[in-house]
Design an enzyme around this catalytic site. Structure first.
Site, PDB file in Angstrom:
ATOM      1  N   GLU A 249       0.798  -1.221   0.000  1.00  0.00           N
ATOM      2  CA  GLU A 249       0.000   0.000   0.000  1.00  0.00           C
ATOM      3  C   GLU A 249       0.835   1.277   0.000  1.00  0.00           C
ATOM      4  OE1 GLU A 249      -3.141   0.465  -0.280  1.00  0.00           O
ATOM      5  OE2 GLU A 249      -4.038  -1.493  -0.006  1.00  0.00           O
ATOM      6  N   SER A 250       1.847   1.351   0.865  1.00  0.00           N
ATOM      7  CA  SER A 250       2.490   2.652   1.097  1.00  0.00           C
ATOM      8  C   SER A 250       3.987   2.594   1.363  1.00  0.00           C
ATOM      9  CB  SER A 250       1.826   3.323   2.304  1.00  0.00           C
ATOM     10  OG  SER A 250       2.084   2.550   3.479  1.00  0.00           O
TER      11      SER A 250
END
Length: 506
Positions: A249-250
């Site tokens: 995700e990040s």
């Protein structure tokens, strides 16, 4: 001779008419050298002329007298006509090339089986912050492959054969659990699918030097939060492979924000955060790794109870439970891999699970793959206990400077433990739970109250002629209080349009 002349005159007439229609004005005509003198044989090429049409009064052929007459017109160099022709031809070739390139690009999005995703687009498919950052990784990988290609002296066929053999050996070793030259067995993942071609493509990309650097940086970013996430996964009896989902995700960056506005290590959208997280003009809980972890795991638990399958639950976290429910309803009894292989899901969701499996496999089997950098990063955070915290209630606005003075905790540490507070202060007009290190004394809350609390605040926009002294005098506060809340120097020159938080003390 007469018949030949008539034929020649008819050809001239037709050519002039067609030229007029094609160029919408200019016409390429041929005229006698001695106009009206009865000498029609020596013909010379006449440049494009501005005529209303090839047939007009005084223009035509006298078949009986075997004569033709044409009006005089301004001559234009033949080079002009040739340039027009070349420009038109160039445009035609350019449009043909564009169409061919478009067809080629469309063809390249298919894999060897004709319905997969091309390797070049893997890292570019997702809208998450991590995938945007991975576009840089893709460039580094391509450069690395070019360097290796120059150094190697093998033929193209030999390279392809070696690559195919290596992939077959890797897959065979995964299935059989054979020992490698490093003397370790590959650890099986909790979820199946690492042998799938999509997972293998991600596996090869992240095993490059550039890919391994990305994973090492992500694990370093995860150090403050990963122990807590592991603890929560064990308490909830969820697959431990989910600890690597924030890398997808990040890259484990709390302040990561994607193009679409997804925020935090778990990349929550503003429209999907309820009822787990809150956001207002003072704080955004999506930026808080601890609160967002509780929210993400609760959401994944709900998805699993609804779909009864972890691969579908993960894909639903990416595309939304509502959208996944529609896909499953239209394809009853089908698993994630069926939906992915038949391209029923969106491209981003198709790649979401294979990417997680590849990342988890490399990290869990770093020694197996000879990824020493990843192995060292894992050891640095292995068996680390989750950090303990003290929570105190703040009723009103306290700046990070005030909190640091009252508690003895550095301003940087206060900010790190409370990343949701993007105004560098606790919110006015409400009670907020402030996170501090776990060894704080019992009277910390009382000490903080003595710093002076702002029960309200105003968002002020700087105008022409404003100064810190003038603004502070207008609202009955000190310049020090104004600068402390906004973390600016007392000597700072304000720029027009800048937003300032003005605390209001009762």
């Amino acid at each position: 001779m007469g018949r030949n002349l008539l034929r020649r005159q008819n050809v001239i007439m037709k050519f002039s008419f067609l030229s007029f229609k094609f160029f919408s004005g200019p016409a390429c005509l041929c005229k006698p050298a001695f106009q009206g003198s009865g000498g029609p044989y020596p013909l010379h090429c006449l440049s494009a002329t501005r005529l209303r049409g090839p047939f007009q009064p005084g223009v035509g052929f006298n078949l009986k007298k075997r004569d033709c007459s044409l009006p005089r017109a301004k001559k234009i160099r033949p080079a002009f006509a040739r340039k027009l022709f070349l420009i038109a031809l160039s445009c035609l070739v350019f449009m043909t090339s564009c169409a061919s390139a478009q067809e080629l690009a469309s063809a390249n999005t298919k894999d060897a089986d004709g319905k997969g995703i091309s390797q070049e687009s893997l890292l570019d498919a997702s809208d998450t912050y991590a995938s945007e950052q991975d576009q840089l990784l893709e460039k580094e990988i391509q450069e690395e492959l070019k360097k290796k290609k120059k150094k190697s002296s093998k033929s193209k066929k030999a390279k392809e054969k070696d690559k195919a053999t290596l992939i077959e050996e890797e897959v065979a070793a995964m299935k059989s659990g054979e020992e490698t030259q490093n003397g370790v067995r590959r650890k099986e993942l909790e979820l199946p699918g690492i042998e799938h071609e999509l997972s293998q493509k991600f596996l090869r990309q992240y095993l490059t030097a550039s890919g391994q650097k990305v994973l090492v940086r992500s694990l370093e970013n995860a150090a403050p939060y990963l122990p807590y996430i592991l603890e929560q996964l064990k308490e909830r009896n969820m697959p431990l492979i989910l600890q690597y989902l924030p890398i997808v995700e990040s890259n484990y960056l709390p302040n990561a924000v994607s193009r679409s506005g997804a925020t935090g290590i778990w990349q929550f959208m503003a429209n999907s955060m309820a009822p787990y997280l809150e956001k207002d003009s003072w704080y955004d809980e999506r930026r808080d790794p601890w609160k967002s972890t509780d929210a993400a795991l609760s959401k994944l638990e709900y998805n699993f109870r609804f779909f009864g399958d972890w691969e579908l639950a993960l894909a639903a976290y990416n595309c939304g439970a509502g959208a996944m429910g529609k896909f499953v309803k239209k394809n009853p009894g089908k698993d994630f891999w069926y939906l992915a292989e038949n391209e029923i899901l969106k491209k981003e969701s198709i790649l979401y699970v294979p990417k997680l499996l590849a990342i988890a496999d490399i990290i869990e089997n770093a020694h197996y793959y000879g990824a020493t950098g990843i192995e060292e990063a894992v050891k640095a955070i292995e068996n680390v206990e989750p950090e303990k915290f003290t929570y105190i209630k703040t009723a009103g606005m306290f700046s990070f400077n005030q909190i640091s003075k009252a508690t003895g905790v550095s301003k940087t540490k206060v900010k790190t433990l409370n990343p949701a507070l993007f105004r560098n202060c606790t919110p006015a007009r409400e009670v907020y739970s402030l996170r501090l290190p776990g060894d704080m004394p019992a009277d910390t809350e009382e000490k903080l109250k003595k710093q002076g609390v702002a029960t309200d605040a105003v968002m002020y926009t700087v105008k022409e002629g404003d100064s810190l002294w003038g603004i502070s005098r207008r609202y009955g506060i000190t310049v020090e209080d104004l600068c402390s809340v906004n973390e600016i120097s007392e000597k700072k020159v304000l720029s027009i349009g800048k937003k300032l938080i003005v605390p209001i003390f009762n």
